[in-house]
Scaffold this motif. Structure first.
Motif, PDB file in Angstrom:
ATOM      1  N   SER A 204      14.604  -7.307 -15.697  1.00 33.93           N
ATOM      2  CA  SER A 204      13.328  -6.586 -15.602  1.00 33.93           C
ATOM      3  C   SER A 204      12.158  -7.366 -16.206  1.00 33.93           C
ATOM      4  O   SER A 204      11.093  -6.807 -16.459  1.00 33.93           O
ATOM      5  CB  SER A 204      13.439  -5.229 -16.306  1.00 33.93           C
ATOM      6  OG  SER A 204      13.763  -5.416 -17.669  1.00 33.93           O
ATOM      7  N   THR A 205      12.352  -8.665 -16.414  1.00 34.36           N
ATOM      8  CA  THR A 205      11.300  -9.481 -17.011  1.00 34.36           C
ATOM      9  C   THR A 205      10.099  -9.592 -16.068  1.00 34.36           C
ATOM     10  O   THR A 205      10.261  -9.851 -14.873  1.00 34.36           O
ATOM     11  CB  THR A 205      11.815 -10.907 -17.303  1.00 34.36           C
ATOM     12  OG1 THR A 205      12.935 -10.819 -18.169  1.00 34.36           O
ATOM     13  CG2 THR A 205      10.728 -11.756 -17.934  1.00 34.36           C
ATOM     14  N   LYS A 206       8.910  -9.391 -16.612  1.00 37.72           N
ATOM     15  CA  LYS A 206       7.680  -9.604 -15.854  1.00 37.72           C
ATOM     16  C   LYS A 206       7.347 -11.092 -15.938  1.00 37.72           C
ATOM     17  O   LYS A 206       7.098 -11.615 -17.011  1.00 37.72           O
ATOM     18  CB  LYS A 206       6.536  -8.745 -16.397  1.00 37.72           C
ATOM     19  CG  LYS A 206       6.755  -7.269 -16.139  1.00 37.72           C
ATOM     20  CD  LYS A 206       5.571  -6.435 -16.610  1.00 37.72           C
ATOM     21  CE  LYS A 206       5.887  -4.966 -16.419  1.00 37.72           C
ATOM     22  NZ  LYS A 206       5.190  -4.344 -15.351  1.00 37.72           N
ATOM     23  N   SER A 208       5.817 -14.785 -15.946  1.00 34.60           N
ATOM     24  CA  SER A 208       4.567 -15.450 -16.285  1.00 34.60           C
ATOM     25  C   SER A 208       4.877 -16.888 -16.653  1.00 34.60           C
ATOM     26  O   SER A 208       5.993 -17.226 -17.041  1.00 34.60           O
ATOM     27  CB  SER A 208       3.861 -14.757 -17.454  1.00 34.60           C
ATOM     28  OG  SER A 208       4.595 -14.953 -18.654  1.00 34.60           O
ATOM     29  N   GLU A 240       2.630 -13.313 -10.712  1.00 35.26           N
ATOM     30  CA  GLU A 240       2.589 -13.208 -12.179  1.00 35.26           C
ATOM     31  C   GLU A 240       2.452 -11.750 -12.593  1.00 35.26           C
ATOM     32  O   GLU A 240       1.690 -10.981 -12.017  1.00 35.26           O
ATOM     33  CB  GLU A 240       1.425 -14.026 -12.743  1.00 35.26           C
ATOM     34  CG  GLU A 240       1.674 -15.520 -12.698  1.00 35.26           C
ATOM     35  CD  GLU A 240       1.155 -16.230 -13.941  1.00 35.26           C
ATOM     36  OE1 GLU A 240       1.122 -15.605 -15.026  1.00 35.26           O
ATOM     37  OE2 GLU A 240       0.793 -17.410 -13.824  1.00 35.26           O
ATOM     38  N   GLY A 241       3.208 -11.394 -13.618  1.00 39.12           N
ATOM     39  CA  GLY A 241       3.151 -10.031 -14.138  1.00 39.12           C
ATOM     40  C   GLY A 241       4.022  -9.045 -13.404  1.00 39.12           C
ATOM     41  O   GLY A 241       3.934  -7.837 -13.651  1.00 39.12           O
ATOM     42  N   HIS A 242       4.876  -9.534 -12.489  1.00 38.98           N
ATOM     43  CA  HIS A 242       5.748  -8.653 -11.731  1.00 38.98           C
ATOM     44  C   HIS A 242       7.193  -9.120 -11.837  1.00 38.98           C
ATOM     45  O   HIS A 242       7.473 -10.302 -12.044  1.00 38.98           O
ATOM     46  CB  HIS A 242       5.325  -8.605 -10.260  1.00 38.98           C
ATOM     47  CG  HIS A 242       3.973  -8.001 -10.045  1.00 38.98           C
ATOM     48  ND1 HIS A 242       3.772  -6.652  -9.945  1.00 38.98           N
ATOM     49  CD2 HIS A 242       2.750  -8.579  -9.957  1.00 38.98           C
ATOM     50  CE1 HIS A 242       2.484  -6.403  -9.784  1.00 38.98           C
ATOM     51  NE2 HIS A 242       1.841  -7.558  -9.784  1.00 38.98           N
ATOM     52  N   THR A 243       8.084  -8.191 -11.701  1.00 40.25           N
ATOM     53  CA  THR A 243       9.512  -8.520 -11.799  1.00 40.25           C
ATOM     54  C   THR A 243      10.010  -9.060 -10.466  1.00 40.25           C
ATOM     55  O   THR A 243       9.399  -8.838  -9.413  1.00 40.25           O
ATOM     56  CB  THR A 243      10.326  -7.278 -12.168  1.00 40.25           C
ATOM     57  OG1 THR A 243      10.279  -6.351 -11.071  1.00 40.25           O
ATOM     58  CG2 THR A 243       9.795  -6.609 -13.435  1.00 40.25           C
ATOM     59  N   GLU A 246      10.453  -6.396  -7.858  1.00 41.99           N
ATOM     60  CA  GLU A 246       9.230  -6.028  -7.131  1.00 41.99           C
ATOM     61  C   GLU A 246       8.896  -7.075  -6.068  1.00 41.99           C
ATOM     62  O   GLU A 246       8.509  -6.738  -4.950  1.00 41.99           O
ATOM     63  CB  GLU A 246       8.070  -5.890  -8.123  1.00 41.99           C
ATOM     64  CG  GLU A 246       8.211  -4.727  -9.079  1.00 41.99           C
ATOM     65  CD  GLU A 246       7.170  -4.737 -10.178  1.00 41.99           C
ATOM     66  OE1 GLU A 246       6.766  -3.642 -10.613  1.00 41.99           O
ATOM     67  OE2 GLU A 246       6.762  -5.830 -10.613  1.00 41.99           O
TER      68      GLU A 246
END
Length: 549
Positions: A204-206, A208, A240-243, A246
């Motif tokens: 679930s890491t976002k 970056s 960037e900023g999304h898993t 997603e």
């Protein structure tokens, strides 16, 4: 795997993955309205709509409503920003099952829909004209009787050359779509598992760049995973900023969209056996169709309609060029495929006979086997003093030497056939790159340019979206003509065209054109050499035709 990851990056590079709905800031509002900007004040090649209207009102002029025929894929007539500007047939009684005005169309309250099957039911999917040309001429030039084929080739050399041109195009597209489907299946089977493999690592890491840098070469991220994720972020900043979950969801949707497109090309667009009209020909008499003027997919037509005539200053999505002074007539005759010549001809005649003074035609094709019926309809509209605006097309080609139907010229000739026909190319808001990269051009066969990139307008379901193309430039120009005509109703069609042409803003900026990126001055890309400016045009109209003598 890196090769397939790269193919994925190329696939989604231009796909807006994570659009969010937010209140527009000043920069966004300026972008949404750039086509209205005043060139004299900003240096941006907008058409000066607001300044034009301010000038007209300062002179105490009272506008008269102008009916604009939108010959397109249909209009969402109950859209919040359009519903008050939809044309209503004053001579027809709604839904009484009668042709009250005796025009040959029953209950045509807001226009007419010509894209129907043999039972007058709407259709959307359609073949391309090249497909229909191939099918028409195969019995003459590709039958089992080779001797007859050769004789026909000798008797009909022009038709045979057209058949060869169409077959070349059709074969490239049809077999290309089949190949694309096969490659897509291979990519799906290799790329999606690869991404899912990364998902098990990152969970679930976002994602970056900082995360990758801080955890590089740790137990959590190995060298291979690090390389993949760095490549992912480098090629797709929206990631960037999304898993990964997603991202995978959006990539799957993109794959599905591409599959739908290629399957549609095989099943409908280039299928020689597909005919949604159930055998209609150019000799079919008028009267077919229905009054359902929105149709199955009104995205294109609704976007075009908003550019011309969305209500102005009502606190909703956007302002049409002529939103205070027009009524929009929906003539649905553009399907998901190429429009048929008969439908084009009947659509033009319908709009003219029912009071349209301006026609917008944001469509075009490379073949026109029944062009005579279309040319006769254009001639009819021309004699009636109707201004016709036609999109130049999006192939980055020189129309002086390429086909784009319907046209104001016979092929390989440079003489205008109709004095009220205007072909429109697309320009941008960047003065240093004024020609839209996709826009067709032509010193003789394109008349003017108008804003046609990053155009914000109405679409279905009371919503709005950006779109681009000469399809967007043509209604900007058509709206400008309607605005002029509304305030100077005594002007003739050729006079409206005259003030539009004489007031363009020219530029000697160098444009890259064609497949070889040749260089040519922007002023040499059209007959007028410039981008329309309705602010200058209304002042010229007032000077020549508006003052009391």
């Amino acid at each position: 795997m890196k090769k397939h990851i790269m193919s994925l990056f190329l696939l989604v590079l231009s796909f807006h993955m994570f659009a969010q709905i937010t209140e527009p800031d000043k920069a966004e509002l300026e972008k949404r309205n750039w086509q209205h900007q005043n060139f004299a004040e900003t240096g941006i090649y907008g058409i000066g709509t607001d300044a034009a209207i301010e000038f007209l009102k300062s002179k105490g002029l009272t506008p008269q409503t102008v009916v604009v025929g939108v010959l397109d894929s249909g209009i969402e007539i109950d859209h919040e920003d359009l519903k008050n500007n939809i044309w209503v047939n004053p001579k027809e009684v709604a839904n009484n099952g009668k042709d009250d005005d005796k025009n040959g169309y029953v209950d045509d309250i807001h226009g007419w829909d010509f894209n129907v099957d043999g039972k007058n039911v709407d259709y959307n999917d359609e073949t391309y004209e090249a497909t229909r040309v191939v099918k028409r001429f195969m019995p003459l030039f590709a039958s089992a009787n080779k001797r007859a084929n050769v004789e026909n080739m000798k008797k009909m050399p022009a038709e045979y050359q057209e058949y060869l041109r169409a077959r070349k195009y059709w074969a490239e597209k049809y077999y290309g779509a089949q190949t694309n489907l096969e490659n897509l299946e291979k990519d799906k089977k290799e790329i999606l598992p690869a991404l899912n493999g990364l998902k098990s690592t990152f969970q679930s890491t976002k994602l970056s760049k900082e995360y990758v840098q801080n955890t590089a070469d740790s137990d959590k991220i190995g060298k291979t995973e690090k390389e993949h994720i760095e490549l992912l972020l480098a090629k797709n900043v929206d990631f960037e900023g999304h898993t990964l979950a997603e991202i995978i969801d959006r990539v799957e949707k993109r794959f599905n969209a591409m599959q739908e497109r290629y399957e549609g090309e095989v099943k409908y667009a280039f299928n020689l056996d597909f005919d949604p009209t159930d055998g209609r020909t150019a000799s079919t008499p008028k009267g077919f169709g229905n009054n359902e003027v929105e149709g199955p997919d009104a995205f294109h037509g609704t976007h075009v309609a908003g550019i011309i005539g969305a209500e102005r200053n009502n606190g909703l999505g956007m302002n049409g060029v002529a939103g205070d002074v027009v009524k929009l007539m929906s003539v649905r005759m553009v399907p998901n495929g190429d429009e048929r010549d008969l439908d084009v001809a009947l659509g033009i005649r319908y709009a003219v006979d029912n009071g349209a003074k301006v026609l917008n035609m944001s469509f075009g094709k490379g073949f026109s086997p029944d062009k005579k019926v279309v040319m006769d309809a254009i001639k009819y509209a021309d004699r009636k003093g109707v201004l016709m605006f036609h999109a130049a097309g999006n192939d980055n080609k020189d129309l002086d030497f390429n086909h784009n139907y319907p046209s104001n010229f016979n092929h390989n000739e440079m003489k205008n056939l109709f004095k009220h026909w205007i072909t429109v190319g697309a320009s941008t808001r960047d003065p240093q790159n004024l020609k839209a990269r996709f826009s067709n051009y032509g010193t003789m066969k394109v008349d003017i340019f108008a804003p046609g990139t990053e155009i914000y307008s109405t679409i279905q379901d009371n919503t709005y979206r950006y779109a681009q193309g000469t399809s967007m430039a043509s209604p900007v120009a058509a709206g400008a003509a309607a605005l002029i005509w509304a305030y100077f109703p005594h002007m003739k069609a050729h006079q409206v065209k005259e003030v539009l042409f004489e007031s363009v803003n020219k530029s000697d900026q160098i444009s890259k054109i064609g497949s070889e990126n040749d260089e040519r001055k922007f002023s040499d890309l059209s007959a007028t050499g410039g981008v329309i400016d309705v602010n200058k045009a209304v002042r010229l109209a007032y000077e020549r035709y508006g003052k009391k003598k």
